[in-house]
Enzyme design. Structure first.
Site, mmCIF file in Angstrom:
data_model
loop_
_atom_site.group_PDB
_atom_site.id
_atom_site.type_symbol
_atom_site.label_atom_id
_atom_site.label_comp_id
_atom_site.label_asym_id
_atom_site.label_seq_id
_atom_site.Cartn_x
_atom_site.Cartn_y
_atom_site.Cartn_z
ATOM 1 N N PRO A 11 -12.256 2.757 -8.102
ATOM 2 C CA PRO A 11 -13.591 2.181 -8.083
ATOM 3 C C PRO A 11 -14.390 2.480 -6.813
ATOM 4 O O PRO A 11 -13.846 2.453 -5.712
ATOM 5 C CB PRO A 11 -13.349 0.668 -8.211
ATOM 6 C CG PRO A 11 -11.929 0.463 -7.833
ATOM 7 C CD PRO A 11 -11.217 1.728 -8.242
ATOM 8 N N ASN A 12 -15.652 2.751 -7.036
ATOM 9 C CA ASN A 12 -16.672 2.961 -6.002
ATOM 10 C C ASN A 12 -16.556 4.306 -5.283
ATOM 11 O O ASN A 12 -17.413 4.642 -4.474
ATOM 12 C CB ASN A 12 -16.653 1.811 -4.966
ATOM 13 C CG ASN A 12 -16.947 0.480 -5.624
ATOM 14 O OD1 ASN A 12 -17.928 0.358 -6.356
ATOM 15 N ND2 ASN A 12 -16.092 -0.503 -5.421
ATOM 16 N N ARG A 19 -21.956 5.788 0.350
ATOM 17 C CA ARG A 19 -21.315 4.481 0.502
ATOM 18 C C ARG A 19 -20.780 4.313 1.928
ATOM 19 O O ARG A 19 -19.893 5.086 2.331
ATOM 20 C CB ARG A 19 -20.148 4.418 -0.497
ATOM 21 C CG ARG A 19 -19.289 3.208 -0.370
ATOM 22 C CD ARG A 19 -17.978 3.366 -1.128
ATOM 23 N NE ARG A 19 -17.243 2.131 -1.095
ATOM 24 C CZ ARG A 19 -15.948 2.025 -1.340
ATOM 25 N NH1 ARG A 19 -15.251 3.093 -1.679
ATOM 26 N NH2 ARG A 19 -15.358 0.865 -1.283
ATOM 27 N N TYR A 24 -16.526 5.862 5.411
ATOM 28 C CA TYR A 24 -15.987 6.824 4.448
ATOM 29 C C TYR A 24 -16.533 8.248 4.634
ATOM 30 O O TYR A 24 -16.166 9.148 3.880
ATOM 31 C CB TYR A 24 -16.258 6.337 3.020
ATOM 32 C CG TYR A 24 -15.631 4.987 2.740
ATOM 33 C CD1 TYR A 24 -14.244 4.822 2.780
ATOM 34 C CD2 TYR A 24 -16.418 3.861 2.458
ATOM 35 C CE1 TYR A 24 -13.661 3.582 2.546
ATOM 36 C CE2 TYR A 24 -15.838 2.620 2.221
ATOM 37 C CZ TYR A 24 -14.465 2.482 2.262
ATOM 38 O OH TYR A 24 -13.884 1.262 2.040
ATOM 39 N N ASN A 80 -6.224 7.720 -4.909
ATOM 40 C CA ASN A 80 -6.886 6.708 -4.089
ATOM 41 C C ASN A 80 -7.341 5.601 -5.033
ATOM 42 O O ASN A 80 -8.353 5.747 -5.722
ATOM 43 C CB ASN A 80 -8.084 7.314 -3.345
ATOM 44 C CG ASN A 80 -8.741 6.295 -2.422
ATOM 45 O OD1 ASN A 80 -8.466 5.091 -2.504
ATOM 46 N ND2 ASN A 80 -9.609 6.773 -1.544
ATOM 47 N N ALA A 83 -10.220 -0.357 -4.068
ATOM 48 C CA ALA A 83 -9.874 -1.778 -3.869
ATOM 49 C C ALA A 83 -8.765 -2.252 -4.803
ATOM 50 O O ALA A 83 -8.105 -3.259 -4.507
ATOM 51 C CB ALA A 83 -11.119 -2.635 -4.034
ATOM 52 N N ASP A 93 2.746 -1.532 -11.888
ATOM 53 C CA ASP A 93 3.631 -1.522 -13.061
ATOM 54 C C ASP A 93 3.482 -0.243 -13.879
ATOM 55 O O ASP A 93 4.456 0.236 -14.467
ATOM 56 C CB ASP A 93 3.351 -2.739 -13.951
ATOM 57 C CG ASP A 93 3.885 -4.040 -13.360
ATOM 58 O OD1 ASP A 93 4.560 -3.995 -12.307
ATOM 59 O OD2 ASP A 93 3.624 -5.109 -13.952
ATOM 60 N N GLU A 105 -0.315 8.112 -2.388
ATOM 61 C CA GLU A 105 -1.445 7.191 -2.194
ATOM 62 C C GLU A 105 -2.276 7.670 -1.012
ATOM 63 O O GLU A 105 -1.730 7.966 0.050
ATOM 64 C CB GLU A 105 -0.873 5.791 -1.932
ATOM 65 C CG GLU A 105 -1.919 4.723 -1.700
ATOM 66 C CD GLU A 105 -1.277 3.369 -1.354
ATOM 67 O OE1 GLU A 105 -0.066 3.179 -1.597
ATOM 68 O OE2 GLU A 105 -2.003 2.511 -0.826
ATOM 69 N N HIS A 107 -5.903 6.962 1.320
ATOM 70 C CA HIS A 107 -7.099 6.205 1.683
ATOM 71 C C HIS A 107 -7.877 6.990 2.717
ATOM 72 O O HIS A 107 -7.298 7.501 3.677
ATOM 73 C CB HIS A 107 -6.735 4.822 2.232
ATOM 74 C CG HIS A 107 -5.964 4.023 1.242
ATOM 75 N ND1 HIS A 107 -6.561 3.442 0.144
ATOM 76 C CD2 HIS A 107 -4.643 3.769 1.139
ATOM 77 C CE1 HIS A 107 -5.629 2.854 -0.579
ATOM 78 N NE2 HIS A 107 -4.452 3.040 -0.008
ATOM 79 N N SER A 109 -10.188 5.784 4.759
ATOM 80 C CA SER A 109 -10.217 5.000 5.997
ATOM 81 C C SER A 109 -8.804 4.540 6.349
ATOM 82 O O SER A 109 -7.910 4.533 5.487
ATOM 83 C CB SER A 109 -11.135 3.788 5.812
ATOM 84 O OG SER A 109 -10.606 2.904 4.828
ATOM 85 N N ARG A 114 -8.465 -2.270 9.432
ATOM 86 C CA ARG A 114 -9.579 -3.002 8.833
ATOM 87 C C ARG A 114 -9.166 -4.441 8.476
ATOM 88 O O ARG A 114 -8.207 -4.959 9.028
ATOM 89 C CB ARG A 114 -10.104 -2.209 7.620
ATOM 90 C CG ARG A 114 -10.602 -0.812 8.028
ATOM 91 C CD ARG A 114 -11.146 -0.033 6.857
ATOM 92 N NE ARG A 114 -12.289 -0.714 6.256
ATOM 93 C CZ ARG A 114 -12.813 -0.396 5.065
ATOM 94 N NH1 ARG A 114 -12.291 0.607 4.361
ATOM 95 N NH2 ARG A 114 -13.835 -1.058 4.586
#
Ligand code: DQA
Length: 150
Positions: A11-12, A19, A24, A80, A83, A93, A105, A107, A109, A114
């Site tokens: 998301p986003n 953004r 970012y 990624n 949130a 799961d 995984e 990210h 940032s 944070r």
């Protein structure tokens, strides 16, 4: 093994570039995808991209990736989860449930520098590795890491 990697964004992340650029950066999702394609190409891999703002769609994509991995058609996933990283037991799961699918995984940032609510990841325990804080270059590093896996 067909040389394909799936790069998934949650998301986003479609808003990349505009953004919160101080967190970012100013690269867009299209720039990020171009970088991933370039890195993968160096290793004779191709990349499929998927971005969704919907948890269920991300779950279904993991299920599909699990099948492709088992069929020898996918090397792994660079993910990624945005949130949903910090909230989604369902994504945890899904990755655990498909069994054996290598997920890295990423990210953009450094989530550990944070807010405290970003320090917990439900995805990390089912990921083969985690990269955070290297901007969009982290995706490229994650592709390198997948490619280097036997
Ligand atoms: C993010 C970090 C998350 O905490 C945040 O919700 C995002 C982006 C990152 O790439 O730094 O959406 O995953």
């Amino acid at each position: 093994m067909m040389k394909t990697i799936l790069v998934m964004n949650g998301p986003n992340l479609n808003l990349l570039g505009t953004r919160e650029p101080e967190k970012y950066g100013d690269k867009t999702l299209a720039d990020l995808e171009a970088l991933c394609s370039e890195t993968a190409k160096k290793h004779q891999y191709s990349v499929n991209f998927f971005q969704s703002n919907h948890e269920g769609q991300l779950i279904e994509k993991i299920h599909e990736a699990g099948k492709l991995f088992k069929a020898g058609q996918l090397k792994g996933v660079v993910f990624n989860p945005g949130a949903y990283t910090h909230t989604s037991i369902a994504l945890h799961d899904a990755i655990a449930g498909v069994g054996g699918l290598p997920v890295i995984e990423v990210h953009i940032s450094n989530v550990y520098a944070r807010e405290a609510f970003r320090h917990q990841s439900y995805v990390s325990p089912v990921a083969v590795g985690v990269l955070a804080g290297f901007g969009v270059a982290g995706y490229s590093m994650a592709i390198e890491a997948l490619v280097a896996r036997p």
